[in-house]
Design a protein around this motif. Structure first.
Motif, PDB file in Angstrom:
ATOM      1  N   ARG A   1       0.854  -1.224   0.069  1.00 27.00           N
ATOM      2  CA  ARG A   1      -0.214   0.156  -0.053  1.00 27.00           C
ATOM      3  C   ARG A   1       0.819   1.190  -0.003  1.00 27.00           C
ATOM      4  O   ARG A   1       0.566   2.293  -0.660  1.00 27.00           O
ATOM      5  CB  ARG A   1      -0.865   0.005   0.994  1.00 27.00           C
ATOM      6  N   GLU A   2       1.745   1.299   0.868  1.00 22.96           N
ATOM      7  CA  GLU A   2       2.691   2.375   0.878  1.00 22.96           C
ATOM      8  C   GLU A   2       3.462   2.543  -0.565  1.00 22.96           C
ATOM      9  O   GLU A   2       3.831   3.830  -1.043  1.00 22.96           O
ATOM     10  CB  GLU A   2       3.873   2.177   1.822  1.00 22.96           C
ATOM     11  N   GLN A   3       3.806   1.510  -1.216  1.00 19.51           N
ATOM     12  CA  GLN A   3       4.358   1.567  -2.740  1.00 19.51           C
ATOM     13  C   GLN A   3       3.204   2.247  -3.529  1.00 19.51           C
ATOM     14  O   GLN A   3       3.609   3.170  -4.390  1.00 19.51           O
ATOM     15  CB  GLN A   3       4.858   0.141  -3.080  1.00 19.51           C
ATOM     16  N   GLU A   4       2.269   1.587  -3.223  1.00 14.98           N
ATOM     17  CA  GLU A   4       1.222   2.249  -4.274  1.00 14.98           C
ATOM     18  C   GLU A   4       0.897   3.769  -4.077  1.00 14.98           C
ATOM     19  O   GLU A   4       0.616   4.472  -5.076  1.00 14.98           O
ATOM     20  CB  GLU A   4      -0.273   1.483  -4.181  1.00 14.98           C
ATOM     21  N   ILE A   5       0.854   4.156  -2.894  1.00 17.67           N
ATOM     22  CA  ILE A   5       0.632   5.478  -2.628  1.00 17.67           C
ATOM     23  C   ILE A   5       1.631   6.376  -2.897  1.00 17.67           C
ATOM     24  O   ILE A   5       1.464   7.603  -3.504  1.00 17.67           O
ATOM     25  CB  ILE A   5       0.101   5.886  -1.270  1.00 17.67           C
ATOM     26  N   THR A   6       2.710   6.024  -2.888  1.00 18.43           N
ATOM     27  CA  THR A   6       4.113   6.673  -3.233  1.00 18.43           C
ATOM     28  C   THR A   6       4.124   6.673  -4.708  1.00 18.43           C
ATOM     29  O   THR A   6       4.529   7.889  -5.155  1.00 18.43           O
ATOM     30  CB  THR A   6       5.308   5.844  -2.622  1.00 18.43           C
ATOM     31  N   ALA A   7       3.728   5.792  -5.508  1.00 22.58           N
ATOM     32  CA  ALA A   7       3.673   5.916  -6.832  1.00 22.58           C
ATOM     33  C   ALA A   7       2.627   6.852  -7.190  1.00 22.58           C
ATOM     34  O   ALA A   7       3.103   7.891  -8.269  1.00 22.58           O
ATOM     35  CB  ALA A   7       3.481   4.474  -7.284  1.00 22.58           C
ATOM     36  N   LEU A   8       1.559   7.151  -6.621  1.00 27.66           N
ATOM     37  CA  LEU A   8       0.707   8.106  -7.038  1.00 27.66           C
ATOM     38  C   LEU A   8       1.115   9.234  -6.766  1.00 27.66           C
ATOM     39  O   LEU A   8       0.942  10.265  -7.451  1.00 27.66           O
ATOM     40  CB  LEU A   8      -0.822   7.640  -6.467  1.00 27.66           C
ATOM     41  N   ALA A   9       1.799   9.603  -5.591  1.00 23.48           N
ATOM     42  CA  ALA A   9       2.229  10.846  -5.259  1.00 23.48           C
ATOM     43  C   ALA A   9       3.438  11.195  -6.352  1.00 23.48           C
ATOM     44  O   ALA A   9       3.294  12.362  -6.602  1.00 23.48           O
ATOM     45  CB  ALA A   9       2.908  10.955  -3.753  1.00 23.48           C
ATOM     46  N   ALA A  10       4.097  10.294  -6.832  1.00 21.45           N
ATOM     47  CA  ALA A  10       5.158  10.551  -7.682  1.00 21.45           C
ATOM     48  C   ALA A  10       4.506  10.939  -9.083  1.00 21.45           C
ATOM     49  O   ALA A  10       5.238  11.813 -10.094  1.00 21.45           O
ATOM     50  CB  ALA A  10       6.067   9.370  -8.023  1.00 21.45           C
ATOM     51  N   LEU A  11       3.404  10.551  -9.313  1.00 22.25           N
ATOM     52  CA  LEU A  11       2.504  11.176 -10.446  1.00 22.25           C
ATOM     53  C   LEU A  11       1.837  12.455 -10.363  1.00 22.25           C
ATOM     54  O   LEU A  11       1.252  12.899 -11.199  1.00 22.25           O
ATOM     55  CB  LEU A  11       1.437   9.823 -10.701  1.00 22.25           C
ATOM     56  N   GLY A  12       2.218  13.123  -9.324  1.00 23.48           N
ATOM     57  CA  GLY A  12       1.433  14.267  -8.903  1.00 23.48           C
ATOM     58  C   GLY A  12       0.266  14.411  -8.411  1.00 23.48           C
ATOM     59  O   GLY A  12      -0.385  15.373  -8.316  1.00 23.48           O
ATOM     60  N   ARG A  13      -0.330  13.386  -7.991  1.00 23.33           N
ATOM     61  CA  ARG A  13      -1.501  13.106  -7.332  1.00 23.33           C
ATOM     62  C   ARG A  13      -1.659  13.972  -5.892  1.00 23.33           C
ATOM     63  O   ARG A  13      -0.460  13.662  -5.366  1.00 23.33           O
ATOM     64  CB  ARG A  13      -2.052  11.811  -7.184  1.00 23.33           C
ATOM     65  N   SER A  14      -2.498  14.702  -5.448  1.00 23.64           N
ATOM     66  CA  SER A  14      -2.619  15.157  -4.155  1.00 23.64           C
ATOM     67  C   SER A  14      -3.162  14.120  -3.311  1.00 23.64           C
ATOM     68  O   SER A  14      -3.688  13.113  -3.801  1.00 23.64           O
ATOM     69  CB  SER A  14      -3.674  16.541  -4.140  1.00 23.64           C
ATOM     70  N   ASN A  15      -3.039  14.445  -1.932  1.00 19.26           N
ATOM     71  CA  ASN A  15      -3.708  13.452  -1.088  1.00 19.26           C
ATOM     72  C   ASN A  15      -5.092  13.149  -1.500  1.00 19.26           C
ATOM     73  O   ASN A  15      -5.504  12.051  -1.079  1.00 19.26           O
ATOM     74  CB  ASN A  15      -3.355  13.883   0.406  1.00 19.26           C
ATOM     75  N   ASP A  16      -5.788  14.350  -1.542  1.00 19.92           N
ATOM     76  CA  ASP A  16      -7.387  14.217  -1.899  1.00 19.92           C
ATOM     77  C   ASP A  16      -7.625  13.340  -3.058  1.00 19.92           C
ATOM     78  O   ASP A  16      -8.365  12.785  -3.064  1.00 19.92           O
ATOM     79  CB  ASP A  16      -7.849  15.717  -1.973  1.00 19.92           C
ATOM     80  N   GLU A  17      -6.508  13.466  -3.990  1.00 21.79           N
ATOM     81  CA  GLU A  17      -7.032  12.691  -5.338  1.00 21.79           C
ATOM     82  C   GLU A  17      -6.878  11.251  -5.088  1.00 21.79           C
ATOM     83  O   GLU A  17      -7.436  10.370  -5.699  1.00 21.79           O
ATOM     84  CB  GLU A  17      -6.075  13.270  -6.551  1.00 21.79           C
ATOM     85  N   ILE A  18      -5.557  11.058  -4.321  1.00 18.60           N
ATOM     86  CA  ILE A  18      -5.123   9.617  -3.901  1.00 18.60           C
ATOM     87  C   ILE A  18      -6.188   8.905  -3.045  1.00 18.60           C
ATOM     88  O   ILE A  18      -6.586   7.705  -3.403  1.00 18.60           O
ATOM     89  CB  ILE A  18      -3.656   9.595  -3.317  1.00 18.60           C
TER      90      ILE A  18
END
Length: 226
Positions: free
Chosen positions: A162-179
């Motif tokens: 889950r941490e990898q998944e969320i880190t990857a989304l953050a790296a794509l420029g997603r905000s916390n709300d979008e994730i």
């Protein structure tokens, strides 16, 4: 709690304008002013501000060199750097993030955008969600840079799936709300996972977490659109 801001810009008129703007907010105050990079480093160490609002092109030591010095200083672990510059080039964005800056903003930004950016960076977030910045990150953060990655690739194995998944989304420029919306999680849960990933990878803030993700292949850049 009041956010203390150090202004670093060689133009006295701009510093005066920023001071008036920042000091007009109940939750913000200007802690000091620097006219060049050397002064910014010295004042950051002396004043321990929450945020340094840093110009890039300044006499003697430039803003990017000063950003590296501030972000590499363990005594300034609580200080964040927000780059504010007229020169929004792709190279500058990549270099600023690699230097440890938590955000990058053009001087054409609106008043509200600037004030919100200071608050965002002070809270440990990074200004990585706008589409233009996202494109720059995708294109340039995988360009080989001198020196080793910020964290060894094997340390990615310390992250939970889950941490990898969320880190990857953050790296794509997603905000916390979008994730949170995409994964059907609470914003608090997303924030907690990101904080844990930062701790495990030794990232000082979200910007460094994103750099680590790209450097070690957790996220791969797509070829630039032509």
């Amino acid at each position: 709690m009041t956010i203390r801001v150090l202004l670093a810009d060689d133009q006295a008129l701009l510093r005066g304008t920023f001071r008036l703007l920042i000091d007009s907010c109940d939750d913000l105050e200007v802690a000091g002013e620097a006219a060049d990079g050397d002064e910014a480093i010295d004042l950051a160490r002396a004043l321990q501000p929450d945020v340094v609002l840093m110009d890039i092109r300044m006499p003697r030591t430039d803003g990017l060199t000063a950003t590296t010095a501030i972000c590499d200083d363990p005594d300034l672990a609580g200080t964040r750097v927000l780059i504010l510059t007229t020169f929004e080039t792709e190279e500058y964005v990549a270099r600023a993030l690699r230097a440890g800056a938590s955000g990058f903003l053009g001087k054409h930004a609106t008043t509200d955008t600037l004030l919100d950016a200071i608050r965002t960076v002070a809270a440990g977030e990074a200004l990585l969600s706008p589409a233009a910045t996202r494109a720059l990150i995708t294109r340039f953060l995988t360009t080989p840079a001198s020196g080793p990655p910020l964290a060894p690739a094997e340390r990615l194995g310390d992250l939970t799936p889950r941490e990898q998944e969320i880190t990857a989304l953050a790296a794509l420029g997603r905000s916390n709300d979008e994730i949170a919306a995409e994964l059907v999680l609470s914003v608090l849960t997303v924030r907690t996972h990101i904080q844990r990933a930062m701790t495990k990878l030794g990232a000082r803030d979200r910007a460094q977490l994103v750099v680590i993700a790209y450097q070690n292949g957790l996220v791969r850049a797509e070829p630039p659109q032509t």
